[in-house]
Scaffold this active site. Sequence first.
Site, PDB file in Angstrom:
ATOM      1  N   GLY A  54      33.279  33.439  38.491  1.00 61.02           N
ATOM      2  CA  GLY A  54      34.146  32.400  37.985  1.00 61.02           C
ATOM      3  C   GLY A  54      35.467  32.720  37.136  1.00 61.02           C
ATOM      4  O   GLY A  54      35.958  33.873  37.254  1.00 61.02           O
ATOM      5  N   SER A  55      35.836  31.781  36.579  1.00 67.15           N
ATOM      6  CA  SER A  55      37.267  31.840  35.616  1.00 67.15           C
ATOM      7  C   SER A  55      37.215  33.141  34.464  1.00 67.15           C
ATOM      8  O   SER A  55      38.173  33.077  34.258  1.00 67.15           O
ATOM      9  CB  SER A  55      37.491  30.641  35.284  1.00 67.15           C
ATOM     10  OG  SER A  55      38.372  29.771  36.451  1.00 67.15           O
ATOM     11  N   VAL A  56      36.098  33.460  34.049  1.00 68.57           N
ATOM     12  CA  VAL A  56      35.893  34.249  33.352  1.00 68.57           C
ATOM     13  C   VAL A  56      36.743  35.617  33.769  1.00 68.57           C
ATOM     14  O   VAL A  56      37.247  36.275  32.818  1.00 68.57           O
ATOM     15  CB  VAL A  56      34.331  34.595  32.587  1.00 68.57           C
ATOM     16  CG1 VAL A  56      34.511  35.735  31.659  1.00 68.57           C
ATOM     17  CG2 VAL A  56      34.245  33.474  31.870  1.00 68.57           C
ATOM     18  N   LYS A  92      39.112  35.738  35.317  1.00 70.00           N
ATOM     19  CA  LYS A  92      40.616  36.228  35.204  1.00 70.00           C
ATOM     20  C   LYS A  92      40.913  36.762  34.408  1.00 70.00           C
ATOM     21  O   LYS A  92      42.145  37.389  34.128  1.00 70.00           O
ATOM     22  CB  LYS A  92      41.214  34.562  35.015  1.00 70.00           C
ATOM     23  CG  LYS A  92      40.957  33.716  36.241  1.00 70.00           C
ATOM     24  CD  LYS A  92      41.351  32.355  35.975  1.00 70.00           C
ATOM     25  CE  LYS A  92      40.978  31.324  37.194  1.00 70.00           C
ATOM     26  NZ  LYS A  92      41.198  29.879  37.035  1.00 70.00           N
ATOM     27  N   GLU A 100      37.914  22.169  32.252  1.00 67.72           N
ATOM     28  CA  GLU A 100      37.822  22.727  33.649  1.00 67.72           C
ATOM     29  C   GLU A 100      36.925  22.565  34.599  1.00 67.72           C
ATOM     30  O   GLU A 100      35.675  22.387  34.086  1.00 67.72           O
ATOM     31  CB  GLU A 100      37.658  24.409  33.362  1.00 67.72           C
ATOM     32  CG  GLU A 100      37.967  25.234  34.541  1.00 67.72           C
ATOM     33  CD  GLU A 100      37.508  26.672  34.344  1.00 67.72           C
ATOM     34  OE1 GLU A 100      37.588  27.473  35.181  1.00 67.72           O
ATOM     35  OE2 GLU A 100      37.130  27.139  33.126  1.00 67.72           O
TER      36      GLU A 100
END
Length: 600
Positions: A314-316, A318, A596
């Site tokens: 997921g967004s980690v 990014k 989030e």
Amino acid sequence: MIRNKTYNRKKILVIFAVVTLVLSLLAGRLVYLMVFCSEYYGKKAEDLHERERDIKAARGKIIDATGTVLATNRTVCTISVIHSQVKEPEKVIEVLTKELGLEEETVRKRVEKVSSIERVKSNVDKETGDKIRDYRLEGVKVDEDYKRYYPFDTLASKVLGFTGGDNQGIIGLEVIYEDYLKGTNGKILTLTDARGVEIENAGERRQEPVDGNNLHISLDYNIQMYCEQAAKKVLQAKSADSVSVIVMNPQNGEIMAMVNVPEFDLNDPFTLITEPEKESQESLETAGKQKDNSQDLLNQMWRNQCINDTYEPGSVFKIITAASSFEEGVVSLTDNFFCPGYKVVEDRRIHCHKRTGHGAEDFTQGIMNSCNPVFIELGMRLGTDNFYKYFKQFGLLERTGIDLPGEAMTIMHNKKNVGPVELATVSFGQSFQITPIQLATTVSSLINGGNRITPHFGVSVKDDQGELVETLEYPMRQGIVSSETSKTLRNVLEKVVSEGSGKNAKIEGFSIGGKTATSQTLPRSANKYISSFLGFAPAENPQVLALTIINNPQGIYYGGTIAAPVVKEIFSNILPYLGIEKQQLPENQKDSGEEEAVTE
């Protein structure tokens, strides 16, 4: 007549020659055996009259960073019988049945079995062994042995691992460092006569055992306890399937804690953890299928999710997309973007977690908001070739080399199969899988100045007198990103915590960087989520990094809401413990940032 006599004489001479040759060969063989092989056959004869019993070597201890012993030994006994020496078999059977708590039939079979020595039971506590010895039963041997003992039961169970009945490592550090820990067994040799009865007053010969060496590790008992407490709290509060936590030094790869709750009892590793049954029909059906498959259940219980399992980060992730983009020069902090709540890629509309959109934002605001369209745009700017170039450069396509068994590999698309949609989803951490330890290691390497570290527990090997046997060393690859990129990452990730979606990890007086994530597991229709948060401190010079992953939390599942507070709780305990002092930080001028939601 004369010819017959001559023939007979020749015949006699031939027979004599043959007999002489045979006798010469036999004599030669006899001389060879008596002179040249005397030592070998003497040893064989001696072996026939010697009975051998092992003296077990003490296995080396596992000792944490504070000097706390996490794995040691307890003295136990092995009870054996020598059939030829048993004078009162019925009494022996009666005593051993009573003291060992075995069935009489089992004891009788072993006592009456005709063998040089028969083991009745091992791992008998010393008190019972001493009691049996006091009976002075002929033919019964009580030999002291060692059994592995873990003073803290469940602490770091999936890291330490355990040993089998022969005291050999099975999982975890116990198996990886087996050669250092196991030692060398000794022997007791006693002389016997032709009937196998020990010869009185003949004495015995002993080969003394060599104890194993002690393994000193970076895991810290106190930090592990803090992390386990925080993990158990959120596990219960969110009725999650499991919670994993990794705490490590991002500068050198030393792991201070690795938690996988629920943990199991190292002193009773073959008893399954009993958990409250979930009331879903799916759980009941799964339990029914697994009822008769206890070994599979044990293997699952022993799994270290931090290294054996993969997940969509997921967004980690990014952080890694941002690092690649800075390094390639396709983005700057002041680049402007617009988020209407989605981005169309080919014929597919890919949503941001904020369906109404973030509107106009620069890159710093984009990462603070964890905005998917911003990172999809970065993926498009990078292109597939560059994305894979940095995957390889950062070490994501190989194992980390951690000193634990069974590390899984990253599961990534084959580059030739990556189209615009796959590139878009990879850019914000979906449609591929990595291990938690790979994610923690890669981010550590990006924020520490650009040095790819090897995560590890082993620090040194010492003997029982504390003398150094070996300092354990691990490879480090320098320059996977520039120091400028690393510094920029640290700065923007500090803003994620101080002003953005990671604000629930903020601690007054400490500069903390981090990133939230919420991802959905496969199949998507199951509506199961993984919430996570990665944080590090101090943001300007990271000395500790923590990653928390919550599997299938019930109710609210956003990473910024439930995972970030776990890291906050851990840091609140361990930052002062590690000697990281509070700083005078300016008050935030901005305290925004959406919670989030799930990425799609």
